[in-house]
Design a protein around this motif. Structure first.
Motif, PDB file in Angstrom:
ATOM      1  N   VAL A 160       1.143  -0.848   0.276  1.00 23.16           N
ATOM      2  CA  VAL A 160       0.153   0.229  -0.001  1.00 23.16           C
ATOM      3  C   VAL A 160       0.955   1.144  -0.326  1.00 23.16           C
ATOM      4  N   ASP A 161       0.723   2.428  -0.780  1.00 17.33           N
ATOM      5  CA  ASP A 161       1.034   3.075  -1.120  1.00 17.33           C
ATOM      6  C   ASP A 161       0.636   4.248   0.458  1.00 17.33           C
ATOM      7  N   THR A 162       1.166   4.057   1.589  1.00 19.01           N
ATOM      8  CA  THR A 162       0.862   5.471   2.224  1.00 19.01           C
ATOM      9  C   THR A 162       1.428   7.058   2.313  1.00 19.01           C
ATOM     10  N   SER A 163       2.379   7.315   1.127  1.00 22.75           N
ATOM     11  CA  SER A 163       3.433   8.571   1.017  1.00 22.75           C
ATOM     12  C   SER A 163       2.322   9.770   1.361  1.00 22.75           C
ATOM     13  N   ARG A 164       1.066   9.983   1.442  1.00 23.45           N
ATOM     14  CA  ARG A 164      -0.245  10.939   1.320  1.00 23.45           C
ATOM     15  C   ARG A 164      -1.457  10.833   1.976  1.00 23.45           C
ATOM     16  N   ASN A 165      -1.583   9.240   3.222  1.00 20.40           N
ATOM     17  CA  ASN A 165      -2.648   9.154   3.006  1.00 20.40           C
ATOM     18  C   ASN A 165      -3.017   9.257   4.400  1.00 20.40           C
ATOM     19  N   GLY A 166      -2.214  10.294   5.478  1.00 20.70           N
ATOM     20  CA  GLY A 166      -2.427  10.794   6.837  1.00 20.70           C
ATOM     21  C   GLY A 166      -3.403  11.632   7.402  1.00 20.70           C
ATOM     22  N   ALA A 167      -4.033  11.360   6.422  1.00 18.71           N
ATOM     23  CA  ALA A 167      -5.645  12.108   6.618  1.00 18.71           C
ATOM     24  C   ALA A 167      -6.742  11.747   5.959  1.00 18.71           C
TER      25      ALA A 167
ATOM     26  N   GLY B  97       1.679  10.314   4.937  1.00 20.59           N
ATOM     27  CA  GLY B  97       0.962   9.403   5.785  1.00 20.59           C
ATOM     28  C   GLY B  97       2.514   8.528   6.022  1.00 20.59           C
ATOM     29  N   LYS B  98       1.993   6.753   6.911  1.00 18.56           N
ATOM     30  CA  LYS B  98       2.368   5.779   7.950  1.00 18.56           C
ATOM     31  C   LYS B  98       4.352   5.496   6.858  1.00 18.56           C
ATOM     32  N   ALA B  99       5.431   5.985   7.638  1.00 18.72           N
ATOM     33  CA  ALA B  99       6.807   5.375   6.734  1.00 18.72           C
ATOM     34  C   ALA B  99       6.378   4.288   5.927  1.00 18.72           C
ATOM     35  N   PRO B 100       7.191   4.357   4.848  1.00 16.21           N
ATOM     36  CA  PRO B 100       7.589   3.074   4.463  1.00 16.21           C
ATOM     37  C   PRO B 100       8.546   2.138   5.362  1.00 16.21           C
ATOM     38  N   ARG B 101       7.908   0.507   4.845  1.00 20.22           N
ATOM     39  CA  ARG B 101       8.106  -0.282   5.784  1.00 20.22           C
ATOM     40  C   ARG B 101       7.414  -2.093   5.226  1.00 20.22           C
ATOM     41  N   LEU B 102       8.745  -2.182   4.942  1.00 22.18           N
ATOM     42  CA  LEU B 102       8.464  -3.902   4.301  1.00 22.18           C
ATOM     43  C   LEU B 102       7.727  -4.454   6.135  1.00 22.18           C
ATOM     44  N   VAL B 103       7.225  -5.090   6.433  1.00 23.06           N
ATOM     45  CA  VAL B 103       6.251  -6.059   7.424  1.00 23.06           C
ATOM     46  C   VAL B 103       6.232  -7.763   7.144  1.00 23.06           C
ATOM     47  N   PHE B 104       5.540  -8.160   5.512  1.00 19.77           N
ATOM     48  CA  PHE B 104       5.340 -10.039   5.541  1.00 19.77           C
ATOM     49  C   PHE B 104       5.086 -10.396   7.096  1.00 19.77           C
TER      50      PHE B 104
END
Length: 332
Positions: free
Chosen positions: A251-258, A276-283
């Motif tokens: 999911v692209d979270t670069s601008r979904n913080g609101a 939005g939320k910082a990029p992070r791979l979680v698997f």
């Protein structure tokens, strides 16, 4: 929706499910090998050449220290040089012992009949040649690739009066060719508010998602992460019904913080958008993680005070970070 072309200034392998799966003990070995994939332990590459890292210390600290995708577009990187550009970028990432992330955005007709900028690809023959060179640059580089944001939902819906001939076959070729390079390819599936999408799993299958790692959602958009996770789950469930199993999503979270506007159509430099939320791979199960595909601080076009599409603007970055800015528009 990516309504305009990005400005030039911006700078494992998943086979068709079940068809090529080893049987018996070989399957156990294959799983053991898959667990050793370095993408599952390395972080994402933070490229010091990204826009936010080069527009002042506040933006470098807040945005430029986060991993963002390198956009590969034919206007900037033509067929004759795209292989070397891709390899140079991925080599820098691997030297840093990080995972490179790229966005491939060049399918003919992506502007749906608008005036493409000089250098855009015109037909399937040109597109396939370009994709082959990208794949050559990606070979054995263990990259993540977001494939053709918006193309599938745009071409298959009412938003594009004249989709390019053979667009499904082009996506299928890109899915197969780029995945064969060893890249983890995520075929873009639009977002949760891009409706109707009942037929989208079928189109994803036709477009070759079985070759890919999975799908991407919310690229350059603003939908809440929870909405996107539910949407992705719907897409993957639909694919399973079609015999395509084991797919993942990002999911692209670069601008979904609101929270987005109620109508869902204010998507060009919206005043309410926040980083939005910082990029992070979680698997975690099918969820591979959050990415910043869109570069926060880059304009969507000359709307809501923005500058030309794809150009950096301090005002837009300030708005995403704090909700306010000393400037009311971007300088041209």
């Amino acid at each position: 929706m990516l309504l305009t072309v990005l400005a030039l200034a911006s700078v494992g392998l998943s086979s068709p499910v079940d068809a090529q799966r080893p049987a018996g003990g070989q399957h156990v070995v294959a799983k053991a090998v898959a667990k050793k994939d370095p993408r599952k332990t390395r972080g994402l590459f933070v490229d010091p050449r990204m826009p936010a890292a080069n527009h002042g210390a506040p933006y470098k600290k807040a945005l430029g220290t986060k991993a963002q995708a390198l956009w590969i577009i034919p206007e900037a990187y033509a067929t004759m040089r795209v292989r070397s550009v891709v390899r140079a970028y991925t080599s820098r990432a691997l030297k840093a012992r990080k995972t490179p992330m790229l966005t491939v955005y060049g399918i003919p007709g992506r502007d749906c009949g608008g005036q493409s900028s000089s250098g855009a690809l015109k037909n399937a023959t040109q597109y396939r040649a370009w994709i082959r060179q990208i794949a050559a640059g990606l070979k054995q580089q263990r990259a993540l690739v977001i494939l053709e944001p918006d193309a599938l939902p745009l071409f298959s819906g009412s938003g594009c009066a004249s989709p390019p001939a053979g667009w499904v076959a082009m996506l299928r070729f890109a899915s197969k060719t780029l995945s064969k390079s060893g890249a983890w390819v995520y075929l873009d599936a639009g977002h949760s508010n891009w409706t109707p999408y009942d037929n989208r799993p079928t189109l994803l299958k036709q477009a070759g998602v079985a070759y890919d790692r999975g799908i991407s959602t919310n690229v350059s958009n603003f939908r809440p992460t929870g909405d996107e996770q539910r949407y992705a789950a719907t897409m993957l469930a639909g694919l399973r019904k079609l015999g395509v199993r084991g797919k993942h999503y990002v999911v692209d979270t670069s601008r979904n913080g609101a929270a987005p506007s109620s109508d869902g159509y204010d998507v060009l430099n919206p005043l309410w958008a926040r980083v939005g939320k910082a990029p992070r791979l979680v698997f975690k199960g099918a969820f591979d993680g959050t990415l910043w595909v869109k570069h926060p601080g880059e304009s969507d076009g000359q709307v809501n005070g923005g500058s030309s599409s794809g150009t950096w603007c301090d005002m837009l970055a300030d708005r995403l970070l704090t909700g306010s800015s000393s400037e009311s528009s971007c300088p041209e």
